[in-house]
Design an enzyme around this catalytic site. Structure first.
Site, PDB file in Angstrom:
ATOM      1  CD  GLU A 126       5.223 -13.296  -2.903  1.00 16.86           C
ATOM      2  OE1 GLU A 126       4.561 -12.274  -2.838  1.00 16.86           O
ATOM      3  OE2 GLU A 126       6.058 -13.678  -1.916  1.00 16.86           O
ATOM      4  CD  GLU A 303       0.449  -6.340   0.420  1.00 14.37           C
ATOM      5  OE1 GLU A 303       1.690  -6.687  -0.268  1.00 14.37           O
ATOM      6  OE2 GLU A 303      -0.033  -7.135   1.190  1.00 14.37           O
ATOM      7  CG  HIS A 306       6.013  -6.000   0.563  1.00 13.12           C
ATOM      8  ND1 HIS A 306       6.951  -6.627   1.187  1.00 13.12           N
ATOM      9  CD2 HIS A 306       4.928  -6.683   0.717  1.00 13.12           C
ATOM     10  CE1 HIS A 306       6.614  -7.675   1.899  1.00 13.12           C
ATOM     11  NE2 HIS A 306       5.129  -7.863   1.556  1.00 13.12           N
ATOM     12  CD  GLU A 325       5.764 -11.066   2.843  1.00 15.35           C
ATOM     13  OE1 GLU A 325       5.048 -10.195   3.422  1.00 15.35           O
ATOM     14  OE2 GLU A 325       5.445 -11.001   1.640  1.00 15.35           O
TER      15      GLU A 325
HETATM   16  N1  PHE Z   1       3.595 -11.056  -0.905  1.00 19.17           N
HETATM   17  C1  PHE Z   1       2.215 -10.840  -0.182  1.00 19.17           C
HETATM   18  C2  PHE Z   1       2.258 -10.098   0.937  1.00 19.17           C
HETATM   19  O1  PHE Z   1       2.333  -8.893   1.081  1.00 19.17           O
HETATM   20  C3  PHE Z   1       1.461 -12.098  -0.037  1.00 19.17           C
HETATM   21  C4  PHE Z   1       1.049 -13.110  -1.280  1.00 19.17           C
HETATM   22  C5  PHE Z   1       1.930 -14.245  -1.363  1.00 19.17           C
HETATM   23  C6  PHE Z   1       0.290 -12.984  -1.924  1.00 19.17           C
HETATM   24  C7  PHE Z   1       1.557 -14.911  -2.378  1.00 19.17           C
HETATM   25  C8  PHE Z   1      -0.085 -13.621  -3.225  1.00 19.17           C
HETATM   26  C9  PHE Z   1       0.633 -14.617  -3.187  1.00 19.17           C
HETATM   27  O2  PHE Z   1       2.371 -10.639   2.170  1.00 19.17           O
HETATM   28 ZN    ZN Z   2       3.956  -8.957   2.500  1.00 19.61          ZN
END
Ligand code: PHE
Ligand code: ZN
Length: 872
Positions: A126, A303, A306, A325
């Site tokens: 990501e 996490e 998610h 998010e």
């Molecule tokens: N998606 C991750 C989170 O839980 C954050 C993240 C974004 C980590 C980009 C790495 C790179 O918020």
């Molecule tokens: Zn997140």
């Protein structure tokens, strides 16, 4: 690194012309290079008619070995390769694409794609790291089922991990071995993960309500296993909580977490293979503070959550980032409130919004929760997308009622399971399920800036008229703002602190509205925006006696704390102005003195709340009261007020410290952590008096401590007291924890925040110290971030040496880790908020950075900071 960066617009969204049903990846890990063979089954997107045959694949820093369609090498005429990807021409409707690339994780310091962290290899995809692994449509709306084969040296990399279930493994000859993983859930490529290394592990199991036994494993470099038990317990807690609260059960037979030392962010929710910064996993009483324990618990939960809000239902494009998010932070916040002091947990959330999000929303980087455009997506993992996004969810939950809202979230998850959707899809699902009308509410997603909520009250003939009015300042690219739909909680109290009107939520829809409360025996005390029911700045002039009453009696702990903050702010403001005018410092406000005296005489049972209420507002909060921040005056005011409180209440603070002194037998729970917090707060006040006794006491606390929280309390108290005690405790600390990088981060922060002597020279020396590692983001954040945030007088030094240091580091970092360099540039960007000479100095440093050949990441931040605020 050159040319004008491409800006992407939300309105330009187009679905992918081709879809990939199946992805099969083969990683051949060798010293010096890794070969990735990708085979995809591809078909035309049936929803799109018209031109096809031509397809864009993203790819960066890749060596293309071969590319074939249906096993025929693609002819040169059909292929256009550039720095950022390639075009394929003349494609059929259905085909198998085979791409072979070579990458070098050892030389990849960007920490995106496949990279080395100490002795292991790991991935971060990501937002767009997957295109550093192979040529691929690196966008979240292309969802595929992945099979991954990893092969590597068996001795060097005994552990091989990827998403899903391990379906095969074995020897591969020449001392090598392999493992094959299959993930049954279709996912976007940003959720792909791979880890290879020689790792230690702790294991556990969790049985879901419906009886599925889930194998849990947490991997880390050998020797750190004993620091992982709190994270494992937190994971099981989060799994149980999501079942109990949302009825969501884990959907695979295994859930694996890996802690890595070099990571740009906190953690990553890859399907069934979460990868974490060690800072968000490790928690042992010897090395982690209570707030570290809480952060680990909350990030582990975040996490895990998610898995539904983000993975099962994902984002159509990155403009929708807050879809996953904002909602996941909201769920994390609920979880945190259920696991600690609810009042104090909410206070921490409110403080984050006010101290960090409001400034972002008032600065050069202000953007809507759903941005309209970006150059580099990595620059948009912001406090606005995350925390303001969560506040928007919370507002909807308040308007619907918690139960109805939970049901609505489930409706959303059911309706869109397995899809990549938009924020609009989410809001629609909430409307469908709750019956709320969110037409005007949607502006919160589309417009940046913090609305100001002005409140005034009139009382006559048993009737209270509460007038609410809203106005939102212009932000870059958005001159005019519409009216927002603002939920405002209101409660009324009598002079004895009894409730005369129970809390209710009124919605301000128009620019100005009056709400009337009838049948009151006497003029009540008004409590509004309780617990921050909307992310707005409240402007409500309340007399000290009303604030003192709210502080003592309001039924909402957050309101009590807020009232205390307002009382402190009044005196702090006067002190700033006095300092600026070279006048003697004002006497402490009477309301504030009454408040502190009352707190100390009759403290709330919730000790963490007591500590919060005794803490004077942050420099940011004080600065908020002024058009331009005068750093020196704000610091002087804060110190003066703290010292005066300490002097006036010395005996009470001594008693408080004694009553909450460390007693051994560390446990991390609400009561014990609250006690430690009160002790640290009392010690911090007493240290302002700089007596030999308090120095000795702090040193004794350090020496006797059986946990990191008490040790840090002692070190922090000694922070501004140069001398034997400070040097001795710091020297012991550095030696005792020399082999614990995360603890050395605390040591770096202490050094960076220390004011006496030439701080800039000290920080520059540390940048060259062996204990510092420029390629590790935790180290950089501790030393450089710790300097900027923890040492305002050093950073804003008159000779501009503090700004120059930060500019030098941005330039040095930009060549290896643009994401981190851009984050540091964000520290100089809001120069307009400061008074002279600060503003000019910050601007000059930012301009010097801007003269260099920069990454798109850093370029975007620098340009925003130097721009005329008109913005894109
Ligand atoms: N998606 C991750 C989170 O839980 C954050 C993240 C974004 C980590 C980009 C790495 C790179 O918020
Ligand atoms: Zn997140």
């Amino acid at each position: 690194m050159t040319g004008t960066p491409q800006r992407k617009y939300r309105s330009d969204y187009q679905a992918s012309i081709y879809l990939i049903d199946r992805v099969s990846l083969d990683f051949d890990i060798r010293d010096g290079s890794t070969r990735v063979t990708a085979r995809h089954s591809v078909r035309r997107n049936p929803q799109l008619i018209g031109t096809g045959g031509r397809w864009w694949l993203d790819g960066r820093d890749l060596r293309l070995v071969s590319i074939a369609v249906d096993d025929e090498p693609v002819a040169d005429e059909a292929l256009e390769v550039s720095e950022t990807g390639l075009w394929l021409n003349g494609l059929p409707d259905r085909f198998t694409l085979t791409v072979v690339t070579e990458i070098d994780p050892d030389r990849n310091l960007s920490l995106e794609g496949l990279y080395r962290s100490d002795d292991m290899l790991c991935t971060q995809c990501e937002a767009t790291g997957f295109s550093r692994i192979t040529y691929f449509p690196d966008r979240p709306d292309v969802m595929s089922r992945y099979t991954t084969r990893v092969e590597a040296d068996a001795e060097r990399y005994p552990v091989l991990l990827s998403n899903g279930n391990c379906i095969e493994s074995g020897a591969a000859g020449e001392g090598r071995h392999y493992a094959v993983y299959e993930d049954p859930f279709a996912k976007p490529c940003y959720l792909f993960a791979l880890v290879a290394g020689d790792l230690g592990v702790i294991r556990d199991t969790f049985t879901t309500t419906s009886g599925r036994e889930v194998a849990l494993a947490l991997y880390t470099e050998h020797g750190n296993e004993d620091q992982c038990h709190h994270a494992m317990a937190s994971l099981k807690d989060a799994m149980a909580w999501d079942e109990a609260t949302y009825g969501l059960e884990y959907d695979l037979d295994s859930f694996v977490t890996v802690a890595v030392g070099s990571f740009n962010m906190g953690a990553m929710e890859n399907k069934s293979l979460n990868i974490f910064n060690t800072a968000c996993i490790f928690a042992h009483q010897d090395t982690a503070t209570d707030s570290d324990f809480a952060r680990v618990r909350d990030v582990v939960a975040h996490e895990y959550f998610h898995n539904y809000t983000g993975n099962r239902v994902t984002c159509r494009d990155w403009f929708q980032l807050s879809l996953k998010e904002g909602l996941t932070v909201y769920r994390e916040h609920q979880f945190a409130i259920d696991h600690g002091s609810p009042g104090v947990t909410r206070i921490e959330q409110v403080r984050m919004i006010r101290d960090v999000q409001f400034p972002e929303d008032a600065g050069p980087r202000a953007h809507p929760v759903r941005p309209e455009s970006y150059v580099e997506m990595n620059n948009f993992y912001t406090i606005t997308v995350y925390e303001k996004g969560a506040e928007l969810i919370r507002m909807m939950a308040q308007m619907a009622g918690r139960e109805a809202f939970t049901k609505a979230v489930k409706h959303y998850l059911d309706k869109h399971d397995g899809q990549a959707v938009t924020i609009e899809d989410f809001v629609l699902a909430i409307e469908e399920s709750t019956g709320l009308d969110l037409a005007q509410f949607r502006h919160w997603y589309a417009f940046a800036g913090t609305p100001r909520l002005r409140v005034s009250s009139r009382f006559a003939d048993g009737r209270l008229s509460l007038e609410l009015a809203q106005a939102t300042p212009a932000t870059p690219g958005q001159e005019n703002k519409p009216n927002f739909d603002i939920p405002v909680s209101v409660a009324l109290f009598d002079d004895a602190g009894q409730v005369v009107r129970a809390p209710e939520i009124v919605r301000l829809i128009e620019q100005r509205e009056t709400f009337v409360f009838d049948g009151l025996a006497a003029e009540p005390t008004v409590s509004v925006l309780r617990g921050l029911t909307a992310p707005v700045r409240l402007e409500f002039d309340q007399p000290d006696d009303a604030l003192v009453r709210l502080m003592a009696h309001d039924s909402d702990p957050v309101s009590r704390w807020d009232a205390a903050q307002s009382l402190y702010i009044a005196t702090l403001k006067a002190a700033v102005t006095a300092h600026q005018n070279d006048e003697p410092m004002p006497a402490l406000g009477e309301g504030m003195m009454t408040a502190v005296a009352a707190l100390l005489a009759d403290p709330p049972d919730d000790r963490a709340l007591l500590a919060e209420m005794l803490t004077v507002p942050s420099a940011t909060q004080i600065g908020e009261a002024f058009d331009a921040i005068d750093v020196a005056a704000v610091e002087a005011a804060r110190r003066y007020v703290k010292r005066e409180i300490a002097a006036r209440f010395e005996a009470e603070l001594e008693r408080l410290a004694d009553a909450h002194a460390p007693s051994g037998g560390y446990v991390f729970d609400q009561v014990a952590a609250g006690r430690r917090r009160v002790f640290a707060t009392a010690l911090d006040y007493l240290a302002c008096l700089d007596t030999p006794a308090i120095r000795k006491r702090a040193q004794a606390v350090y020496d006797a401590a059986d946990n990191m929280t008490d040790r840090m309390a002692a070190l922090n108290a000694l922070q501004d007291l140069p001398g034997e005690e400070r040097e001795a405790t710091r020297a012991d600390f550095a030696e005792r924890f020399a082999d614990q990088p995360l603890v050395m981060d605390k040591w770096l922060r202490l050094q960076a925040a220390t004011e006496d002597g030439d701080t800039v020279a000290r920080v520059r020396n540390l940048l060259a110290d062996d204990r510092f590692d420029f390629t590790n983001p935790n180290r950089v954040r501790a030393l450089v971030g710790g300097f900027v945030r923890g040492n305002p007088l050093g950073f804003h030094r008159a000779d501009r040496a503090g700004y120059a240091l930060v500019a030098d580091e941005i330039l040095r970092l930009d060549a290896i880790n643009p994401q981190l360099a851009a984050a540091l540039a964000g520290l100089l960007a809001p120069w307009r908020r400061y008074a002279e000479p600060y503003a000019g100095g910050m601007r000059e440093a930012l301009a010097r950075v801007g003269e260099a050949d920069l990454s798109d990441n850093t370029r975007e931040i620098v340009d925003a900071g130097l721009g005329d605020q008109a913005g894109p």
